[in-house]
Enzyme design. Structure first.
Site, mmCIF file in Angstrom:
data_model
loop_
_atom_site.group_PDB
_atom_site.id
_atom_site.type_symbol
_atom_site.label_atom_id
_atom_site.label_comp_id
_atom_site.label_asym_id
_atom_site.label_seq_id
_atom_site.Cartn_x
_atom_site.Cartn_y
_atom_site.Cartn_z
ATOM 1 N N ASP A 169 0.811 -1.218 0.000
ATOM 2 C CA ASP A 169 0.000 0.000 0.000
ATOM 3 C C ASP A 169 0.846 1.271 0.000
ATOM 4 O OD1 ASP A 169 -2.239 -1.572 0.069
ATOM 5 O OD2 ASP A 169 -2.633 -1.298 2.200
ATOM 6 N N MET A 211 -5.934 -2.702 -4.543
ATOM 7 C CA MET A 211 -5.825 -2.689 -3.088
ATOM 8 C C MET A 211 -5.561 -1.268 -2.575
ATOM 9 S SD MET A 211 -3.831 -6.213 -2.106
ATOM 10 C CE MET A 211 -4.708 -7.773 -2.145
ATOM 11 N N ARG A 295 -17.138 -3.360 -17.758
ATOM 12 C CA ARG A 295 -16.755 -4.609 -17.096
ATOM 13 C C ARG A 295 -15.916 -4.277 -15.859
ATOM 14 N NH1 ARG A 295 -17.537 -8.697 -20.996
ATOM 15 N NH2 ARG A 295 -19.250 -7.903 -22.282
ATOM 16 N N ARG A 304 0.032 -8.819 -4.908
ATOM 17 C CA ARG A 304 1.060 -9.192 -3.933
ATOM 18 C C ARG A 304 2.041 -10.226 -4.484
ATOM 19 N NH1 ARG A 304 0.166 -7.601 1.274
ATOM 20 N NH2 ARG A 304 -1.961 -7.142 1.930
ATOM 21 N N ARG A 573 28.432 -23.235 -14.149
ATOM 22 C CA ARG A 573 28.621 -22.228 -15.194
ATOM 23 C C ARG A 573 28.871 -20.850 -14.598
ATOM 24 N NH1 ARG A 573 24.886 -23.034 -20.126
ATOM 25 N NH2 ARG A 573 26.516 -24.601 -20.413
ATOM 26 N N GLU A 636 29.712 -1.475 -19.903
ATOM 27 C CA GLU A 636 30.342 -1.587 -21.221
ATOM 28 C C GLU A 636 31.676 -0.845 -21.330
ATOM 29 O OE1 GLU A 636 27.940 0.103 -24.316
ATOM 30 O OE2 GLU A 636 27.329 1.829 -23.107
#
Length: 754
Positions: A169, A211, A295, A304, A573, A636
């Site tokens: 919130d 919310m 709608r 959340r 890796r 870079e």
């Protein structure tokens, strides 16, 4: 360090040898909690303290046993990208009783814990302060009843605490952001973007419920970022008759060419009589008054869930680091603190006051003191409300009827490399300008287009849909005007009667406008109000600690690195990932922290042969002791000679078959994509401030050249003439870079400190 010096520098963690810290998460979960847990554990271990994870919130403290477990370095490995909280959370009623707190203290003392970091909402933090206040009495009672020895009591005379607010919130008064709010906003804005496309297909309206029982942060910010038509929030209940005004604004939007309508409702929204305004009621109003086939979408707990955003990873890591500093350095008599953020600084807030202020807001709303409730949410909240009101209820959407003498011609231009959010800023500037009675001119293709006079008037509908579009619809170029171009630029401004110029762009934009500023005596047409606002993924612009586009680039990088790491999980890796940024290491450092990189190479720190030799030695040892994955991030331009390819080949050569190495250059994908909610909000605020500055200059008959950005004092304009004194021109970056204070945090939570 305390709040009085705003912690301008990141302090070194004090010696923690022999000390034990408990950590728990409580109340509702929030994305980023795991990042904070990881940071607390590793920061504490790095200085010799022991850390105990308390499972299921305060309930684990009361239950004891397996509810309190010692954590090592690897116990928080691979949790940075996970939503929720790996140590669980629980709303514990037993903690409200003294008997429950007595059990909790006994269990803490059995483990030698007298320092606590709690991540939760205001209820969780209130319980934490009660425990701190009662500690002495509770320990005395445990001694009197024989459950704790006097020796143990003497070793732990007080409880040292630090609170971190985990709340989507974003309702903590005194802090800019709480853990989880940024990610929740991502979920909402992504949903609005998706709904907008389907709504436009059917010319339909959607009512979206988000919310926010007592705080309208998510609703308001999503409305601005998503380009919604209307929003209802708890702090500012609408006046009677709001239904008619809402429908009028939706109807106006349709008449101006919009094919969709979005109304956002916070779950705690009410009218001025205190009656709840439900999303279903809003849908019925639209049906009855507009005949809309509206709608309802209630996003619910999806807000959340999921992986935390880049911000909720690096900021939560930062907060966790400082929480450890707090519990290790505070004195027994000191009041409890909440660790929050403000203007890119760590703020230590008095816990009791922060919680009391937060809890006072619903009372102010109930009493009808709406302006006070809004102010408690902070300056940016109030400003965002003003921005949304002007964009959704403009004074006008065309300049007809405005006297020619009052109508100013304001030109808008992009310059420099593309940055997500450029379109958002342009949209806000165009519509704010039109609402204020100006004629807005779009300059196409940067300074090249300006010199060629390639410009056209922009209408309200021309920028429809730009709020969430990546790229730069006006076009952008990196070229800056040379001496021979200045005459053509001057003539174009004169011929098109440009009264003011707003430039949205990167370092090239600033350089170009600075050149024009130095030539004002020769070219009077340059004597118009001019404002640059920062838009660059490199985050390397003077006068602003954050640039439009940088947050989006961070999210793109972190998402890519998550996938890269997943690709190597089944093997042994090593990845070396190269980010953009030129000579500014912002993207490398912040994405490295957010993605959990073990090594981060930046231009600011440089790379030496000794560094690489040490890294090779450490890497071999680490893989020999069970490591399966390693991630290095390289800016870079970190080194001219020690390139990404060189480092990858070096690590491969020295692996002796223990691991293989892959290099990844992310490239221009970092400049693309839909802008993040943060970048959309930043773009709107900067455009709003820039238009205000231009209006002030025009009203005062002034013609100042300015650049404006985010800094410690919120947003402050600077004269363009001061630009050379603020930049390291050789590296095209600011002389002061606040984010470099994050370097010690990154090193502490990486494996470098083991």
């Amino acid at each position: 360090m305390r709040v009085d010096d705003e912690l301008r520098l990141t302090p070194t963690l004090p010696d923690g040898r022999g000390l034990r810290i408990g950590i728990l998460t409580s109340g509702g979960d929030a994305q980023g909690m795991n990042a904070a847990v990881r940071a607390v554990v590793r920061s504490a271990l790095s200085v010799g303290a022991e850390v105990y994870a308390i499972y299921e919130g305060y309930q684990g403290m009361i239950d004891g046993g397996d509810g309190i477990r010692k954590f090592g370095w690897d116990d928080v490995g691979s949790i940075l990208n996970r939503g929720g909280t790996v140590i669980g959370t629980f709303r514990c009623k037993a903690m409200r009783e003294r008997s429950g707190r007595l059990k909790a203290v006994q269990n803490l003392l059995e483990h030698g814990i007298d320092r606590l970091v709690v991540i939760g909402g205001d209820g969780s933090l209130t319980g934490l302060d009660v425990l701190r206040t009662e500690w002495t009495d509770l320990v005395a009672e445990l001694v009197d009843t024989g459950r704790v020895s006097p020796e143990v009591a003497r070793e732990h005379p007080s409880l040292m605490i630090a609170g971190l607010v985990g709340s989507i919130d974003n309702d903590l008064v005194g802090s800019d952001m709480t853990i989880g709010a940024d990610t929740a906003l991502h979920r909402i804005v992504d949903a609005i973007d998706d709904l907008t496309s389907t709504a436009a297909s059917h010319q339909r309206s959607f009512v979206v419920e988000v919310m926010g029982r007592h705080c309208g942060y998510l609703a308001l910010m999503a409305a601005v970022a998503g380009g919604a038509d209307y929003v209802l929030i708890p702090e500012r209940p609408p006046e009677d008759g709001w239904e008619d005004r809402m429908c009028a604004e939706l109807k106006r939007g349709r008449q101006s060419g919009r094919r969709d309508s979005i109304v956002i409702v916070a779950e705690g929204a009410t009218d001025r009589a205190g009656n709840r305004i439900t999303s279903e009621y809003v849908r019925q109003v639209l049906k009855d008054k507009l005949g809309e086939d509206a709608r309802v979408t209630i996003l619910g707990h999806v807000q959340r869930g999921g992986r935390p955003s880049a911000y909720d990873r690096w900021a939560s890591t930062w907060l966790g680091y400082h929480a450890v500093h707090e519990v290790l350095s505070t004195t027994p008599e000191a009041e409890g603190r909440v660790i929050g953020t403000g203007a890119n600084r760590i703020h230590r807030l008095p816990l009791v006051k922060a919680v009391a202020d937060t809890k006072s807001v619903p009372g102010l709303i109930e009493q009808g003191r709406y302006n006070e409730a809004m102010r408690m949410r902070g300056r940016s909240f109030v400003e965002m409300d003003a921005i949304f009101t002007e964009l959704s209820e403009p004074a006008r959407t065309e300049t007809e009827g405005v006297e020619d003498a009052d109508r100013k011609r304001i030109a808008i231009m992009h310059a420099g490399g593309p940055a997500p959010g450029m379109n958002t800023a342009a949209r806000a500037a165009v519509r704010l300008g039109i609402s204020r009675g100006h004629t807005v001119i779009g300059i196409h293709n940067g300074f090249v287009g300006l010199a060629a006079g390639d410009m056209s008037e922009l209408a309200w509908g021309d920028v429809e849909g730009w709020a969430g579009e990546g790229g730069a619809e006006l076009g952008t170029r990196r070229e800056t005007p040379s001496t021979r171009d200045l005459y053509a630029v001057s003539r174009a401004l004169e011929d098109n009667h440009i009264d003011a110029l707003l430039v949205i762009g990167g370092y090239s934009a600033y350089e170009g406008i600075h050149t024009m500023t130095t030539e004002r005596d020769r070219y009077p047409a340059f004597r118009i109000p001019t404002v640059c606002i920062p838009a660059s993924i490199d985050n390397n612009l003077p006068g602003s600690e954050l640039s439009i586009g940088a947050d989006t680039a961070l999210n793109v990088i972190v998402e890519a690195m998550d996938k890269i790491k997943e690709s190597g999980i089944a093997s042994r890796r090593c990845f070396v990932v190269e980010t953009m940024g030129r000579d500014c290491g912002y993207l490398a450092l912040m994405s490295g922290i957010a993605a959990g990189a073990e090594r981060i190479y930046t231009n600011e720190d440089g790379i030496s042969l000794d560094d690489l030799a040490n890294d090779v030695h450490w890497l071999r040892e680490s893989f020999a002791h069970g490591r399966r994955l390693f991630l290095a991030v390289r800016n870079e331009n970190a080194s001219r000679n020690y390139t990404t390819d060189f480092i990858a080949r070096l690590l491969e050569e020295e692996s002796h078959g223990m691991y293989d190495v892959r290099q990844v250059v992310l490239g221009h994908m970092q400049q693309g994509g839909s802008p993040s909610p943060f970048d959309r909000l930043l773009a709107n605020r900067l455009a709003y401030r820039a238009l205000n500055l231009i209006d002030d200059e025009l009203a005062a008959h002034q013609d100042g050249p300015w650049f404006i950005g985010v800094n410690e004092s919120d947003m402050r304009p600077s004269k363009m003439e001061t630009m050379p004194s603020l930049v390291d021109s050789a590296h095209r970056r600011p002389r002061e870079q606040w984010w470099l204070t994050m370097s010690p945090v990154g090193r502490t939570v990486s494996d470098e400190v083991r």
